[in-house]
Design a protein around this motif. Structure first.
Motif, PDB file in Angstrom:
ATOM      1  N   ILE A  23       0.697  -1.260   0.030  1.00  0.00           N
ATOM      2  CA  ILE A  23       0.197   0.163  -0.001  1.00  0.00           C
ATOM      3  C   ILE A  23       1.081   1.199   0.540  1.00  0.00           C
ATOM      4  O   ILE A  23       0.610   1.971  -0.662  1.00  0.00           O
ATOM      5  CB  ILE A  23      -0.540  -0.116   0.928  1.00  0.00           C
ATOM      6  N   GLY A  24       1.897   1.357   0.474  1.00  0.00           N
ATOM      7  CA  GLY A  24       2.629   2.209   0.450  1.00  0.00           C
ATOM      8  C   GLY A  24       3.633   2.904  -0.546  1.00  0.00           C
ATOM      9  O   GLY A  24       3.808   3.557  -1.440  1.00  0.00           O
ATOM     10  N   PHE A  27       0.747   4.380  -2.783  1.00  0.00           N
ATOM     11  CA  PHE A  27       0.933   5.520  -2.024  1.00  0.00           C
ATOM     12  C   PHE A  27       1.518   5.904  -2.846  1.00  0.00           C
ATOM     13  O   PHE A  27       1.369   7.695  -3.570  1.00  0.00           O
ATOM     14  CB  PHE A  27       0.777   5.767  -0.812  1.00  0.00           C
ATOM     15  N   VAL A  28       2.900   5.654  -2.376  1.00  0.00           N
ATOM     16  CA  VAL A  28       4.351   6.559  -3.315  1.00  0.00           C
ATOM     17  C   VAL A  28       3.700   6.814  -4.828  1.00  0.00           C
ATOM     18  O   VAL A  28       4.111   8.480  -5.737  1.00  0.00           O
ATOM     19  CB  VAL A  28       5.635   6.656  -3.338  1.00  0.00           C
ATOM     20  N   ALA A 123       0.240  11.796  -0.124  1.00  0.00           N
ATOM     21  CA  ALA A 123      -0.365  10.638  -0.631  1.00  0.00           C
ATOM     22  C   ALA A 123       0.917   9.732  -0.630  1.00  0.00           C
ATOM     23  O   ALA A 123       1.244   9.375  -0.256  1.00  0.00           O
ATOM     24  CB  ALA A 123      -0.929  10.570  -2.246  1.00  0.00           C
ATOM     25  N   GLY A 127       2.169   7.362   1.956  1.00  0.00           N
ATOM     26  CA  GLY A 127       3.086   6.051   1.123  1.00  0.00           C
ATOM     27  C   GLY A 127       4.495   5.562   2.351  1.00  0.00           C
ATOM     28  O   GLY A 127       4.837   4.282   2.425  1.00  0.00           O
ATOM     29  N   THR A 130       3.802   4.388   5.756  1.00  0.00           N
ATOM     30  CA  THR A 130       3.589   3.334   5.748  1.00  0.00           C
ATOM     31  C   THR A 130       4.498   2.696   5.183  1.00  0.00           C
ATOM     32  O   THR A 130       4.403   1.505   6.274  1.00  0.00           O
ATOM     33  CB  THR A 130       2.670   3.597   4.689  1.00  0.00           C
ATOM     34  N   MET A 131       5.057   2.529   4.959  1.00  0.00           N
ATOM     35  CA  MET A 131       6.519   2.203   4.168  1.00  0.00           C
ATOM     36  C   MET A 131       7.232   1.695   5.319  1.00  0.00           C
ATOM     37  O   MET A 131       8.242   0.377   5.769  1.00  0.00           O
ATOM     38  CB  MET A 131       7.292   2.506   2.828  1.00  0.00           C
TER      39      MET A 131
END
Length: 149
Positions: A23-24, A27-28, A123, A127, A130-131
Motif C-alpha cells: 500500500i505504501g 501511495f508513493v 499521498a 506512503g 506506511t512503508m
C-alpha cells in the motif's frame, strides 16, 4: 526466514507488513503520478507568471508556487480594474462583472492545481510513513523466530 519458523502471531505481522509495504509503494507511485500529471497539464497551458508578480515573475507556471503566484497576480489585476470591488460587489449590469468572473474562474483553476499538488505530496508522505511502519514491523519479526527443535 520461512513461515514454518514463525509463530502464528509473527505470520500475521509478516502479512500485515507485506500488505502495508505494498500500500505504501502504491501511495508513493500514485502521488508521483499525480504530481507529474498536474505539472504536465499546467506546463501545456503555456502560462507565464506575470512580470508584476511579487515572486517568480516571468517563470513558467508548472508547480504549486508558480500557480499560486499567478493566481495572486490575476486577483490583483482584476481588483485594479474594478477599483477594489469583487464580483459579488459589482452591479449586475456592470460591464466589468464578466471580466471579474473570468478572473475568478482562472484563479479557481490555478488554486485547484495547488491543492492537487498538496494532495499528491500528502499521498507520497503517507506512503513513505506506511512503508517505514511496515519495515519496522518486519524488523520485529527477527525476535519472533522459533528455535528449530
Amino acid at each position: 526466514m520461512t513461515d514454518a519458523a514463525l509463530s502464528p502471531h509473527a505470520r500475521r505481522i509478516r502479512l500485515f507488513a507485506t500488505v502495508a509495504m505494498t500500500i505504501g509503494v502504491l501511495f508513493v507511485l500514485a502521488g508521483i503520478g499525480a504530481w507529474i500529471a498536474v505539472s504536465t497539464q499546467l506546463a501545456a497551458e503555456n502560462i507565464t507568471v506575470s512580470e508584476d508578480a511579487a515572486i517568480l515573475a516571468g517563470s513558467p507556471v508548472q508547480d504549486p508556487v508558480t500557480a499560486f503566484a499567478q493566481a495572486e497576480v490575476i486577483n490583483q489585476h482584476a481588483l485594479e480594474m474594478t477599483d477594489g470591488k469583487t464580483y459579488a460587489e459589482l452591479g449586475k449590469d456592470d460591464p466589468l462583472r464578466e471580466t471579474m468572473k473570468t478572473a475568478s474562474t482562472l484563479r479557481t483553476s490555478l488554486f485547484t492545481s495547488v491543492i492537487s499538488f498538496g494532495v499528491a505530496l500528502f499521498a507520497i508522505g503517507a506512503g513513505v510513513v506506511t512503508m517505514v511502519f511496515a519495515y519496522i514491523a518486519m524488523l520485529s519479526l527477527r525476535r519472533e523466530v522459533v528455535p528449530a527443535h
